[in-house]
Design a protein around this motif. Structure first.
Motif, PDB file in Angstrom:
ATOM      1  N   LEU A  71       2.908  65.282   8.783  1.00 30.57           N
ATOM      2  CA  LEU A  71       2.791  63.834   8.617  1.00 30.57           C
ATOM      3  C   LEU A  71       2.053  63.197   9.794  1.00 30.57           C
ATOM      4  O   LEU A  71       1.279  62.243   9.610  1.00 30.57           O
ATOM      5  N   LEU A  72       2.258  63.713  10.988  1.00 32.38           N
ATOM      6  CA  LEU A  72       1.498  63.196  12.131  1.00 32.38           C
ATOM      7  C   LEU A  72       0.010  63.507  11.970  1.00 32.38           C
ATOM      8  O   LEU A  72      -0.848  62.681  12.301  1.00 32.38           O
ATOM      9  N   GLY A  73      -0.296  64.707  11.467  1.00 32.73           N
ATOM     10  CA  GLY A  73      -1.690  65.035  11.207  1.00 32.73           C
ATOM     11  C   GLY A  73      -2.311  64.127  10.152  1.00 32.73           C
ATOM     12  O   GLY A  73      -3.456  63.673  10.296  1.00 32.73           O
ATOM     13  N   CYS A  74      -1.532  63.832   9.102  1.00 35.88           N
ATOM     14  CA  CYS A  74      -2.018  62.910   8.066  1.00 35.88           C
ATOM     15  C   CYS A  74      -2.257  61.514   8.630  1.00 35.88           C
ATOM     16  O   CYS A  74      -3.257  60.853   8.301  1.00 35.88           O
ATOM     17  N   SER A  75      -1.348  61.056   9.480  1.00 32.16           N
ATOM     18  CA  SER A  75      -1.528  59.724  10.069  1.00 32.16           C
ATOM     19  C   SER A  75      -2.767  59.684  10.956  1.00 32.16           C
ATOM     20  O   SER A  75      -3.478  58.676  11.020  1.00 32.16           O
ATOM     21  N   GLY A  76      -3.070  60.813  11.627  1.00 27.46           N
ATOM     22  CA  GLY A  76      -4.302  60.876  12.410  1.00 27.46           C
ATOM     23  C   GLY A  76      -5.545  60.769  11.535  1.00 27.46           C
ATOM     24  O   GLY A  76      -6.531  60.113  11.911  1.00 27.46           O
ATOM     25  N   LEU A  77      -5.505  61.380  10.357  1.00 29.29           N
ATOM     26  CA  LEU A  77      -6.630  61.258   9.424  1.00 29.29           C
ATOM     27  C   LEU A  77      -6.783  59.824   8.926  1.00 29.29           C
ATOM     28  O   LEU A  77      -7.904  59.344   8.715  1.00 29.29           O
ATOM     29  N   VAL A  78      -5.664  59.141   8.727  1.00 29.90           N
ATOM     30  CA  VAL A  78      -5.725  57.743   8.302  1.00 29.90           C
ATOM     31  C   VAL A  78      -6.374  56.889   9.393  1.00 29.90           C
ATOM     32  O   VAL A  78      -7.178  55.991   9.109  1.00 29.90           O
ATOM     33  N   VAL A  79      -6.043  57.169  10.662  1.00 32.91           N
ATOM     34  CA  VAL A  79      -6.690  56.451  11.767  1.00 32.91           C
ATOM     35  C   VAL A  79      -8.199  56.665  11.722  1.00 32.91           C
ATOM     36  O   VAL A  79      -8.996  55.721  11.894  1.00 32.91           O
ATOM     37  N   GLY A  80      -8.604  57.913  11.470  1.00 36.15           N
ATOM     38  CA  GLY A  80     -10.033  58.193  11.352  1.00 36.15           C
ATOM     39  C   GLY A  80     -10.689  57.387  10.249  1.00 36.15           C
ATOM     40  O   GLY A  80     -11.807  56.875  10.409  1.00 36.15           O
ATOM     41  N   ALA A  81      -9.990  57.246   9.114  1.00 38.61           N
ATOM     42  CA  ALA A  81     -10.532  56.453   7.999  1.00 38.61           C
ATOM     43  C   ALA A  81     -10.650  54.980   8.379  1.00 38.61           C
ATOM     44  O   ALA A  81     -11.633  54.312   8.022  1.00 38.61           O
ATOM     45  N   VAL A  82      -9.657  54.459   9.104  1.00 35.44           N
ATOM     46  CA  VAL A  82      -9.696  53.052   9.524  1.00 35.44           C
ATOM     47  C   VAL A  82     -10.861  52.808  10.485  1.00 35.44           C
ATOM     48  O   VAL A  82     -11.617  51.832  10.345  1.00 35.44           O
ATOM     49  N   VAL A  83     -11.009  53.690  11.458  1.00 32.19           N
ATOM     50  CA  VAL A  83     -12.086  53.523  12.437  1.00 32.19           C
ATOM     51  C   VAL A  83     -13.454  53.664  11.762  1.00 32.19           C
ATOM     52  O   VAL A  83     -14.376  52.860  12.003  1.00 32.19           O
ATOM     53  N   LEU A  84     -13.590  54.675  10.912  1.00 32.18           N
ATOM     54  CA  LEU A  84     -14.862  54.874  10.214  1.00 32.18           C
ATOM     55  C   LEU A  84     -15.171  53.703   9.286  1.00 32.18           C
ATOM     56  O   LEU A  84     -16.323  53.268   9.172  1.00 32.18           O
ATOM     57  N   GLY A  85     -14.131  53.164   8.650  1.00 32.73           N
ATOM     58  CA  GLY A  85     -14.331  51.984   7.815  1.00 32.73           C
ATOM     59  C   GLY A  85     -14.783  50.783   8.626  1.00 32.73           C
ATOM     60  O   GLY A  85     -15.616  49.992   8.167  1.00 32.73           O
ATOM     61  N   GLY A  86     -14.239  50.638   9.824  1.00 34.81           N
ATOM     62  CA  GLY A  86     -14.660  49.538  10.688  1.00 34.81           C
ATOM     63  C   GLY A  86     -16.113  49.660  11.108  1.00 34.81           C
ATOM     64  O   GLY A  86     -16.859  48.667  11.118  1.00 34.81           O
ATOM     65  N   VAL A  87     -16.524  50.875  11.446  1.00 34.95           N
ATOM     66  CA  VAL A  87     -17.921  51.089  11.829  1.00 34.95           C
ATOM     67  C   VAL A  87     -18.842  50.848  10.627  1.00 34.95           C
ATOM     68  O   VAL A  87     -19.932  50.274  10.767  1.00 34.95           O
ATOM     69  N   THR A  88     -18.395  51.274   9.451  1.00 40.36           N
ATOM     70  CA  THR A  88     -19.175  51.033   8.230  1.00 40.36           C
ATOM     71  C   THR A  88     -19.364  49.537   7.999  1.00 40.36           C
ATOM     72  O   THR A  88     -20.451  49.069   7.621  1.00 40.36           O
TER      73      THR A  88
END
Length: 408
Positions: A71-88
């Motif tokens: 679950l911690l690994g999944c939450s890290g992937l979600v952070v990546g999606a949020v950051v990548l979405g912000g850059v997009t």
């Protein structure tokens, strides 16, 4: 005569000794076979009962650690999606892909003809007609790959949740309550993907009465970001509670006050991060690039320019930026108060570290926000500021996990 008696005694002893060992060896053999039979039966019974005993012992502390790390690994992937979405969003790439297919779009255009066909589809929509009418194909490829990468990362997040859930479920790693939680998380991932496309569609619609720069709806953008943050918070909280043992704290009045204070502060941090979606959606970071005043005034003249008044809080860029400033300062004040309140209490070492890091991150995040504003929202700094909001929220959740009650 003496020698004769010794000889007679030795002969009789040997005879008796010869009979004794033969009788003793037979008895010992029968006892050994009996013990061997009993131990074989016991071993077979133990072997047959071992799988059922192991199955009955699941889930246990070892499986809880495995699930917690997942679950911690999944939450890290979600952070990546949020950051990548912000850059997009900051690179204005989010409207480059004008349709949505779950599987077919996983392969980007390969040939020149495919790229030209994709570019021709983009040219039919408002963003190209109003803002990017002079865009070249290489420039289009850049924004396309930004959005494509964001979508592929979202699919990776979905697989990271769904596939291990199926495996762990079959292995018996989940308790009854955990089954409900992971089903909710997987359903939320699916909902998040649909919400993302619903958001993009709002930027592709023709608005005949408007000549403004095409952008996605700030309402849908905030819903998309908010659902991602909720998914992240739920995954992180569940993972931390499985990995970090709860402290047996004495339930004093001050501890209960600290716990309530921490919950309120965490909620304020979440709302502040969510308000950033309205700032991004309306480009509100570009209206007043000064601090602490907004222009020459503490309260700008156009703060409530829209009618009805409530509309200003969601559609007026000036009001949205003003609200974000107030929420940010309020969050910093609350976190500082939480730190000072906790210093007068005896707390576990890990809890003190979490509160100290939360406080340091809050001041760093405010400094990032002010710098982003004064420098007219450069993409690297703005992306770092958005990432900082997630880091601040993460530390707030860690504090809550450290202060939680012992399970009964």
């Amino acid at each position: 005569m003496f020698l004769v008696s010794i000889r007679t005694t030795l002969i009789n002893g040997c005879r008796q000794a010869g009979k004794g060992p033969r009788y003793s060896n037979g008895a010992r053999l029968r006892q050994w076979l009996s013990r061997r039979g009993r131990s074989t039966i016991a071993a077979e019974a133990g072997a047959s009962s071992t799988p059922s005993a192991a199955a009955a012992s699941l889930p246990n502390s070892a499986t809880n650690r495995i699930v917690g790390r997942w679950l911690l690994g999944c939450s890290g992937l979600v952070v990546g999606a949020v950051v990548l979405g912000g850059v997009t969003r900051l690179t204005e790439s989010g409207l480059s892909m004008v349709d949505w297919h779950l599987v077919r779009e996983m392969k980007p255009p390969q040939s020149q003809a495919e790229w030209e066909a994709e570019f021709a589809k983009y040219q039919q929509f408002p963003e190209f007609k109003i803002m990017n009418h002079s865009m070249t194909l290489p420039e289009f490829k850049f924004i396309f790959y930004m959005e494509w990468g964001h979508r592929m990362w979202g699919r990776l997040v979905g697989l990271a949740y769904i596939l291990p859930t199926v495996y762990f479920w079959r292995k018996g790693y989940f308790t009854r309550s955990m089954k409900g939680k992971v089903l909710g998380l997987c359903g939320f991932v699916f909902f998040q993907g649909l919400l993302g496309w619903y958001m993009v569609k709002s930027g592709l619609e023709e608005k005949q009465e408007s000549h403004d720069i095409p952008r996605v709806s700030q309402y849908r953008l905030s819903a998309h970001l908010g659902s991602a943050l909720l998914l992240y918070c739920a995954s992180l909280w569940t993972g931390l509670t499985l990995l970090l043992p709860a402290y047996k704290l004495v339930e004093t009045k001050r501890l209960m006050q600290l716990r309530r204070f921490a919950k309120g502060t965490g909620g304020l941090v979440f709302v502040t991060a969510l308000s950033g979606a309205y700032v991004a959606g309306l480009d509100a970071g570009l209206v007043y690039n000064s601090f602490p005043k907004m222009g020459e005034r503490w309260i700008p003249d156009d703060l409530l320019a829209f009618s009805p008044t409530l509309k200003n809080f969601f559609e007026n860029p000036t009001t949205v930026q003003f609200d974000h400033r107030i929420l940010a300062i309020s969050s910093l004040t609350a976190i500082t108060g939480l730190y000072l309140f906790s210093r007068r209490m005896v707390l576990p070492r890990r809890a003190k570290i979490a509160i100290s890091l939360l406080t340091a991150m809050a001041y760093g995040q405010v400094a990032l926000g002010i710098s982003t504003l004064l420098l007219y929202v450069p993409t690297p700094l703005a992306a770092t500021h958005q990432s900082g909001s997630v880091a601040l929220l993460s530390l707030a959740i860690w504090v809550l996990a450290e202060l939680r009650k012992m399970p009964k």
